[in-house]
Write an enzyme that holds these catalytic residues in place. Sequence first.
Site, short mmCIF file in Angstrom:
data_model
loop_
_atom_site.label_atom_id
_atom_site.label_comp_id
_atom_site.label_asym_id
_atom_site.label_seq_id
_atom_site.Cartn_x
_atom_site.Cartn_y
_atom_site.Cartn_z
N PHE A 76 -42.10 -34.44 65.62
CA PHE A 76 -42.90 -33.40 66.26
C PHE A 76 -42.73 -32.04 65.60
O PHE A 76 -43.37 -31.06 66.00
CB PHE A 76 -42.54 -33.31 67.76
CG PHE A 76 -43.25 -34.34 68.60
CD1 PHE A 76 -43.02 -35.70 68.43
CD2 PHE A 76 -44.18 -33.96 69.56
CE1 PHE A 76 -43.69 -36.65 69.18
CE2 PHE A 76 -44.86 -34.89 70.32
CZ PHE A 76 -44.62 -36.25 70.14
N SER A 80 -47.69 -25.79 64.05
CA SER A 80 -48.54 -26.48 65.02
C SER A 80 -49.90 -25.82 65.23
O SER A 80 -50.65 -26.24 66.12
CB SER A 80 -47.80 -26.59 66.36
OG SER A 80 -47.58 -25.31 66.90
N SER A 116 -52.81 -34.72 65.22
CA SER A 116 -53.54 -33.77 66.06
C SER A 116 -55.03 -34.08 66.07
O SER A 116 -55.58 -34.62 65.10
CB SER A 116 -53.33 -32.35 65.52
OG SER A 116 -54.21 -31.44 66.16
N HIS A 118 -57.02 -32.01 65.50
CA HIS A 118 -57.63 -31.20 64.44
C HIS A 118 -57.79 -31.97 63.12
O HIS A 118 -58.40 -31.44 62.18
CB HIS A 118 -56.85 -29.89 64.28
CG HIS A 118 -56.97 -29.07 65.52
ND1 HIS A 118 -58.13 -28.37 65.85
CD2 HIS A 118 -56.12 -28.92 66.57
CE1 HIS A 118 -57.97 -27.80 67.05
NE2 HIS A 118 -56.76 -28.12 67.50
N TYR A 141 -54.31 -26.85 58.67
CA TYR A 141 -53.43 -27.56 59.61
C TYR A 141 -53.92 -28.99 59.83
O TYR A 141 -53.15 -29.95 59.72
CB TYR A 141 -53.39 -26.77 60.93
CG TYR A 141 -52.80 -27.50 62.10
CD1 TYR A 141 -51.43 -27.83 62.13
CD2 TYR A 141 -53.59 -27.87 63.19
CE1 TYR A 141 -50.89 -28.50 63.22
CE2 TYR A 141 -53.05 -28.53 64.28
CZ TYR A 141 -51.70 -28.85 64.29
OH TYR A 141 -51.16 -29.51 65.37
N ARG A 179 -62.96 -26.50 77.15
CA ARG A 179 -62.64 -27.51 76.15
C ARG A 179 -61.45 -28.37 76.58
O ARG A 179 -61.44 -29.58 76.42
CB ARG A 179 -62.35 -26.81 74.81
CG ARG A 179 -61.83 -27.74 73.74
CD ARG A 179 -61.55 -26.99 72.44
NE ARG A 179 -60.98 -27.88 71.46
CZ ARG A 179 -59.68 -28.11 71.33
NH1 ARG A 179 -58.81 -27.48 72.11
NH2 ARG A 179 -59.25 -28.95 70.42
P1 NAI Z 1 -44.51 -25.89 68.63
O1 NAI Z 1 -45.00 -24.98 67.60
O2 NAI Z 1 -44.15 -25.33 69.96
O3 NAI Z 1 -43.25 -26.70 68.07
C1 NAI Z 1 -43.11 -27.06 66.72
C2 NAI Z 1 -41.65 -26.89 66.34
O4 NAI Z 1 -41.52 -27.21 64.95
C3 NAI Z 1 -41.14 -25.45 66.53
O5 NAI Z 1 -40.01 -25.43 67.37
C4 NAI Z 1 -40.81 -24.98 65.13
O6 NAI Z 1 -39.67 -24.15 65.04
C5 NAI Z 1 -40.59 -26.30 64.39
N1 NAI Z 1 -40.80 -26.13 62.96
C6 NAI Z 1 -41.81 -25.45 62.33
N2 NAI Z 1 -41.62 -25.43 61.01
C7 NAI Z 1 -40.48 -26.13 60.79
C8 NAI Z 1 -39.74 -26.46 59.62
N3 NAI Z 1 -40.15 -26.06 58.39
N4 NAI Z 1 -38.60 -27.16 59.74
C9 NAI Z 1 -38.18 -27.57 60.97
N5 NAI Z 1 -38.82 -27.29 62.12
C10 NAI Z 1 -39.96 -26.59 62.03
O7 NAI Z 1 -45.60 -27.05 68.81
P2 NAI Z 1 -45.76 -28.11 69.98
O8 NAI Z 1 -46.89 -27.70 70.82
O9 NAI Z 1 -44.45 -28.40 70.59
O10 NAI Z 1 -46.24 -29.38 69.13
C11 NAI Z 1 -45.32 -30.32 68.63
C12 NAI Z 1 -46.03 -31.21 67.59
O11 NAI Z 1 -47.16 -31.81 68.19
C13 NAI Z 1 -46.53 -30.43 66.37
O12 NAI Z 1 -46.37 -31.25 65.23
C14 NAI Z 1 -48.00 -30.22 66.66
O13 NAI Z 1 -48.75 -30.14 65.46
C15 NAI Z 1 -48.32 -31.48 67.46
N6 NAI Z 1 -49.44 -31.26 68.37
C16 NAI Z 1 -49.27 -30.56 69.55
C17 NAI Z 1 -50.32 -30.38 70.41
C18 NAI Z 1 -50.17 -29.73 71.75
O14 NAI Z 1 -51.14 -29.73 72.50
N7 NAI Z 1 -49.00 -29.16 72.11
C19 NAI Z 1 -51.67 -30.85 70.06
C20 NAI Z 1 -51.74 -31.55 68.80
C21 NAI Z 1 -50.65 -31.76 68.00
C1 15L Z 2 -53.01 -28.62 68.30
O1 15L Z 2 -52.96 -29.37 67.32
C2 15L Z 2 -52.01 -27.54 68.49
O2 15L Z 2 -50.73 -27.94 68.05
C3 15L Z 2 -51.92 -27.06 69.92
O3 15L Z 2 -51.22 -25.83 69.93
C4 15L Z 2 -53.31 -26.90 70.54
O4 15L Z 2 -54.00 -25.87 69.90
C5 15L Z 2 -54.08 -28.20 70.42
O5 15L Z 2 -54.10 -28.68 69.10
C6 15L Z 2 -55.52 -28.08 70.91
O6 15L Z 2 -56.43 -28.44 70.17
O7 15L Z 2 -55.72 -27.66 72.05
#
Ligand code: NAI
Ligand code: 15L
Length: 271
Positions: A76, A80, A116, A118, A141, A179
């Site tokens: 994860f 993001s 994602s 996206h 992304y 959305r």
């Molecule tokens: P977030 O941004 O809150 O968490 C991502 C974490 O990855 C952060 O704690 C950050 O410090 C860490 N990170 C970033 N760059 C890094 C690096 N170079 N090395 C190590 N750690 C690193 O995002 P969230 O919402 O928790 O999402 C988690 C995963 O799920 C991400 O991969 C995101 O793309 C994916 N995702 C999340 C969605 C959502 O609705 N929350 C939607 C689609 C995908």
């Molecule tokens: C993602 O991929 C992002 O990580 C999250 O922060 C939201 O923007 C989500 O998509 C979304 O499409 O709502």
Amino acid sequence: MTTNQKPFKRILLTGAAGGLGRILRERIKPWAEIVRLSDISDMGAAQAGEEVVQCDLSDKAAVHALMKDVDVVLHFGGISTENNFEAIMRANIQGTYNIYEAVHQAGVKRVVFASSNHAVGFYKTTDYIDANSPRRPDGMYGISKCFGEDLSRYYYDRFGIETVCLRIGSSFPEPINKRMLVTYFSYDDLVEMLRCCLFTPRVGHTIAFGMSDNPASWWDNRYASHLGYQAKDSSTQFAHKFPDNGDYPEKDDITTIYQGGGFLLTGPQYI
Ligand code: NAI
Ligand code: 15L
């Protein structure tokens, strides 16, 4: 053998300091004797049954060390939202490559990759797509998530390492716009989906859409049916906050015309 033995000895969770990582930190504990938490940011002290390893995913040696004695990976970590290509390249492209090469070297059998919506954000909100629909990323992304999906496919075809690419919709406490009534993925449903991803006997290489049982959907999960995932939640309970005035999609508003929503306004030309 103790009577309360857990299914896995060690799960690695990357992105443990993030929004979803902080939720999962607690929720995945029943599945493993030890949860190894990793992030580039501070995660606080290790609690019982945890190991905390702070590292940058783009640091190859650190990621290889991270993988020692790991059974399964929930990947994860990474950037993001939309960002400049160089930052995305380091965290998401180099980082995910490091994860898979380490997984391969360490003999890890299965990964759940947080992909994602996206990766397909340039489909219209009037389209209905499935896992076989060609990807249409909506920015750098989304392109990095497409890379992760292809990379994991390669590691499955070449080495038999199983992956579920979970194209998460919007996993937050609740929808914050129209959305998200379509893309909402409750935390409970996310955890249930991850349970299915980890405990289904064979997943091969699966692409699944991460969504709750929302009244409208853009995504058909037929090619992930073997996971047995059944959503229990729905965005219906929040629909009154965003009344349907027949204004979605809005003419000339690309954030409602395309599935990627606001990300359509954050591509490289805007950074
Ligand atoms: P977030 O941004 O809150 O968490 C991502 C974490 O990855 C952060 O704690 C950050 O410090 C860490 N990170 C970033 N760059 C890094 C690096 N170079 N090395 C190590 N750690 C690193 O995002 P969230 O919402 O928790 O999402 C988690 C995963 O799920 C991400 O991969 C995101 O793309 C994916 N995702 C999340 C969605 C959502 O609705 N929350 C939607 C689609 C995908
Ligand atoms: C993602 O991929 C992002 O990580 C999250 O922060 C939201 O923007 C989500 O998509 C979304 O499409 O709502």
